[in-house]
Design an enzyme around this catalytic site. Sequence first.
Site, short mmCIF file in Angstrom:
data_model
loop_
_atom_site.label_atom_id
_atom_site.label_comp_id
_atom_site.label_asym_id
_atom_site.label_seq_id
_atom_site.Cartn_x
_atom_site.Cartn_y
_atom_site.Cartn_z
N LYS A 1 -10.35 -4.22 -6.10
CA LYS A 1 -11.14 -3.10 -6.61
C LYS A 1 -10.24 -1.96 -7.06
CE LYS A 1 -11.62 -2.44 -1.77
NZ LYS A 1 -12.32 -3.03 -0.66
N LYS B 1 -3.82 -10.58 -7.10
CA LYS B 1 -5.14 -10.81 -6.49
C LYS B 1 -6.20 -9.89 -7.11
CE LYS B 1 -5.71 -8.03 -2.54
NZ LYS B 1 -5.89 -7.66 -1.19
N LYS C 1 0.84 -1.21 0.00
CA LYS C 1 0.00 0.00 0.00
C LYS C 1 0.86 1.25 0.00
CE LYS C 1 -4.48 -1.36 1.74
NZ LYS C 1 -5.50 -1.20 2.76
#
Length: 334
Positions: A200, A197, A115
Site C-alpha cells: 500500500k 512486493k 522501513k
Amino acid sequence: MENTKKTIYSGIQPSGILTLGNYLGAVKNWALLQEEYNCYYGVVDMHAITVRQNPTELRKRCADTMALILAAGVDPERHTVYYQSQVGAHAELMWILNCFTYMGELNRMTQFKEKSSRHADNINSGLFTYPVLMAADILLYNADLVPVGSDQRQHLELTRDIAIRMNGIFGDIFTVPEAYIAKAGARIMSLQSPEKKMSKSDENVNGFIALLDDEKTIRAKIRRAVTDSDGEIRLAPEKPGITNLLSIYAAIKKITPEEAEKEFAGMNYGQLKEGVSDAIVDELKPLQERYYEIRKDKELLNRVAAEGAEKAASVAYRTLGKVQRKVGFAPRKL
Ligand code: TYM
C-alpha cells in the site's frame, strides 16, 4: 470439542488501505482456517504507530480494518477479533521479551532495514523493537500456527527463537509457533514492478489493487500490469509479471500456480488478464458489499471490539501472569 482445537494468531496493521496482497497472503486464509482452529486476530494499532499516523485517520482505519476482517468472513462469535491496544498484556509481555532478545537479532531484520530507509527521518526505537511486540502478540495466546505472508517469515523465526530460549531458561512457558504460509498468494508482487512486493505504500497506485477498488479500476490496473515480450503464459523467475498474475489467480481459486498455468496454456496475455480481472472482481465484489454494510454498523463494530478485547484479555493475562511468576515477579491479582 472446542478446547481440543489448536490455536491460531495473526495480526494486521491498520496503517493504510488494505491491498489484494494482504487479503490473499493473510486475511482470506484467516477465514478459511476458522473451521479447524480457535482463532485470535488482532488489529495491531500499536504496531502501526511505529510510523507517524494521523490520530483521527488511525482511529478510522482501525474500524475499517475490523470491518474488512468481518467482511472476509471471520466469525467474531466463535473467534476473537480485537484492537491490540485494548489488551495491555501485549506491552507488558513485550518488555519481558525485550530483555531476552539481542540487539544483533533485531539488527538483522530486513523489514527494519527496509522501513528505516523509507522513514529515515523517524527511525524510532519502536520500529527497531517491533518484532518483539509481534512475538508478544503470538506468544500470549499460545498460538500453534500463524498465517502470514512470506514477508513475515523472519519475524516468525525470531518469535520461535525467543520462545525456545525462554523455555530453555524457565521450563515450558510458551508454545513454539509455526508459520502458516500458503503456497499461492504468500507473496503477491507489485503490478508495475513485479520484482517488488505489492504494498500500500507504493507511490504508484497502479502497482497495487486496494480491496475497495471498484470494478473499473481493478480491470484498468490489471490491463496495465507489466508483463514481458515473450508472449508465452508460463511460470518462470524471468517472467515475474506473468508469474504474479498466475499466482493471484491461483490464490483466489484455491488452486496451485501450476494448475493456473495449465488453465491458461496457449492463451494470449490479453486473455490471461481478462481471466485474472474476472477472478478478482468476482472475489472482491461480495466482500465489498459486506464491507460497506458492516462498516456502517458502528454498534456492531464496537460490540465486536469490546467482546474481542475481553476474550483476548482473559487468555493474555493468564499467560502474562505465568511468565511474570517464572521470571521472579511478585504474584499479581489482576
Ligand atoms: P501487515 O499489516 O504489513 O500485513 C498483514 C498481512 O498481509 C501480508 N501481506 C502480504 N501477503 C502476500 N503478498 C503481499 N504483497 C503482502 N503484503 C502484506 C503480511 O505478510 C501479513 O500477514 N507485522 C505484521 C502484523 C503483525 C502480526 C502479528 C502478524 C503484528 N503482530 C502477529 C502475525 C502475528 C505486519 O506488519 O503485517
